[in-house]
Design an enzyme around this catalytic site. Sequence first.
Site, mmCIF file in Angstrom:
data_model
loop_
_atom_site.group_PDB
_atom_site.id
_atom_site.type_symbol
_atom_site.label_atom_id
_atom_site.label_comp_id
_atom_site.label_asym_id
_atom_site.label_seq_id
_atom_site.Cartn_x
_atom_site.Cartn_y
_atom_site.Cartn_z
ATOM 1 N N GLU A 90 20.857 16.325 6.485
ATOM 2 C CA GLU A 90 19.991 15.426 5.729
ATOM 3 C C GLU A 90 20.807 14.545 4.792
ATOM 4 O O GLU A 90 20.495 13.368 4.620
ATOM 5 C CB GLU A 90 18.951 16.234 4.946
ATOM 6 C CG GLU A 90 17.977 17.002 5.821
ATOM 7 C CD GLU A 90 17.282 16.100 6.835
ATOM 8 O OE1 GLU A 90 16.812 15.012 6.446
ATOM 9 O OE2 GLU A 90 17.223 16.475 8.020
ATOM 10 N N HIS B 199 16.716 6.510 8.275
ATOM 11 C CA HIS B 199 17.126 7.918 8.169
ATOM 12 C C HIS B 199 16.849 8.657 9.480
ATOM 13 O O HIS B 199 17.703 9.390 9.985
ATOM 14 C CB HIS B 199 16.362 8.565 7.013
ATOM 15 C CG HIS B 199 16.552 10.048 6.888
ATOM 16 N ND1 HIS B 199 17.343 10.634 5.926
ATOM 17 C CD2 HIS B 199 16.036 11.078 7.603
ATOM 18 C CE1 HIS B 199 17.321 11.944 6.066
ATOM 19 N NE2 HIS B 199 16.523 12.250 7.075
ATOM 20 N N GLU B 200 15.652 8.458 10.022
ATOM 21 C CA GLU B 200 15.305 9.146 11.269
ATOM 22 C C GLU B 200 16.135 8.641 12.441
ATOM 23 O O GLU B 200 16.492 9.408 13.329
ATOM 24 C CB GLU B 200 13.806 8.979 11.557
ATOM 25 C CG GLU B 200 12.890 9.656 10.536
ATOM 26 C CD GLU B 200 13.243 11.124 10.351
ATOM 27 O OE1 GLU B 200 13.522 11.812 11.355
ATOM 28 O OE2 GLU B 200 13.256 11.581 9.199
ATOM 29 N N HIS C 74 19.343 10.424 13.024
ATOM 30 C CA HIS C 74 19.221 11.647 13.820
ATOM 31 C C HIS C 74 19.198 11.317 15.316
ATOM 32 O O HIS C 74 19.720 12.073 16.138
ATOM 33 C CB HIS C 74 17.954 12.404 13.446
ATOM 34 C CG HIS C 74 17.972 13.000 12.072
ATOM 35 N ND1 HIS C 74 18.999 13.784 11.618
ATOM 36 C CD2 HIS C 74 17.083 12.922 11.042
ATOM 37 C CE1 HIS C 74 18.746 14.173 10.374
ATOM 38 N NE2 HIS C 74 17.597 13.660 10.002
#
Length: 635
Positions: free
Chosen positions: A246, A168-169, A172
């Site tokens: 998100e 997930h990170e 980004h």
Amino acid sequence: MNFFARQDLARRRSRRLVVLFVLAVAAIVLAVDFLFLLFFGGMGTASDPGSLAAGLLLATLLTLGIIGAGSLYRLASLRQGGAAVATQLGGTPVPEDTHDFHYRRLRNVVEEVAIASGVPVPEIFVLEHEAGINAFAAGYAPSDAAIAVTRGALDKLNRDELQGVIAHEFSHVLNGDMRLNIRLMGVLFGILILAVVGRKILVYGRGGRNKDGVPLLLAALVLMVVGYIGLFFGRLIKAGVSRQREYLADASAVQFTRQTTGLSGALKKIAGLPAGSKLESGDAEEISHMLFGDGIGFSSLFATHPPLVERIQALEPSFRPAMVDDLVARWQMHPPSGLDEDMAMGLASERPPLPGQHAELLVAPPAVVAQVGTPQTDDYVRAGSLREALPEVLRQAAHEREEAVPLLLGLLMASPGPVREAQQFELAARHDERLARQAMDYADRLEDLPRILHLPLAAMAMPALRRRPRPELERFMDSCFALSHADGRISLFEYCLGRLLRVHVRDALDPAGAWVPGHRQLSRCAPQAITLLAVLAQAGHADTASAMRAYMAGLARVFPRLDAPYRPPADPHRALDEVWPVLDEVNPIGKELLLEGLVAAISHDGHMSVSEAELLRAVCASLHCPLPPMLEQPR
């Protein structure tokens, strides 16, 4: 939405942030002017319009000055990139040679995700005093990124769940969100500084009992009230910018890790445990928009993250809100332990074999383009295979601060012969004889290392390299250039790898000035694109006729109406030196089309060798278009 569309969206979001910030500042200035008129206009100064106008102008300039100075100060303090943010929150760096199980598991997961993403391994931190489950990625670009996770995440998440959070990170990192996040920290600090200044004046001005002190105290009260009005708008901006990203990051993580249970399991533990994702740090609000989970607990109006239940339901549609109570009851009796869950599931996972050096990959230009910055289902597993296939001595060297420089320079060495001897002379002149011998030793060890392992090894060595002193890193970049141009007779892959290392180090030395998506139209960069196509076509074919067919296949994809004969440059390396700066500034949509042409040129006969695939990955990474290590299954 592919990588190039997301990069373009990140550019538009940056412009949107500027517009929202300007509007917020304008609202604050208007509020200050209104209060100034209310207070001072009613104290007799209205009879002197000139004085009132001068005072109004002074109040406006003072407000703008405070906001501007505050934002510039905060942005300057963040110029060192992601590590500065993690350190500010009390992050503890994870040592490369750690024997702590939790640290080692975290490092392995981060390295595998970085290799699968085609970007350098970021610096890794742990927020030891945070019991909640949370994480964030910070930095201006992948070359200076830092990943931080809380102690709660390390203790309570199993490997699959930790993998989902890290993936997930990384979304980004790849999507350009980090630069927007760090700029958001800086500009919002300028708005908040008004409240801080006003509060300080009130605290230190309480002792003033004469009438002359009243205007100062009133001004301080105005600053504090208006500052909190600015904070209100700042929180709205963060919520508006962050919430939708998100959902996109969750979707990217699921695509990356092949399953939803890891990410949804992490979200369930946040929902069912008392600490949730809350951070105790006083700086938590400043980075709230960067976190994996809501670290503050804002109301829905200011929430930087979608509701937890909605995020879980997006991954598991059958999940119901009432199930949260069951999770709470279960974990009250038996708190979760990531280590115990890993042991129960078995730590070993089956790794697919790596393609042989002479394997051929079936590829199609649109399919390869779709993989840029968007790792597919098996890329994570393939990355684990790549990391484990590296000899232990090389893995250890990549993690050691003193060995990273000679190891990476060894990757750029030519085969034994006159060129390598010239390279050794260049290294001795720029460093010393000892480092030159070390690099030669590593070059010998790397002689039989499959080409597919070179880029992962370089990615793993980046954290150790970044910790070298600045003068040494500048010498390292100079040495990379010298080795990559030694007699102009090293392979194109080694040349591209040398440039890639220089780009990574340059971005790490100046994070705030690191690469951002460009604005050039590809049609205005036709000469440079044609040169790159010709060089790649020439490098992949032994005879001129085959190279010409490859070149024409690529040209037809990029410039179908352009008549540009095949004329490869006499000195490809020098020609490419002039090409990179221009093509790197092409806008995302133009780069997408250019990459299709490059793939078409390399695979014009319908397949691509492993060496050609690695050359393509090095070229794309040099253009800030990271490709995963598996372009398609071998035939």
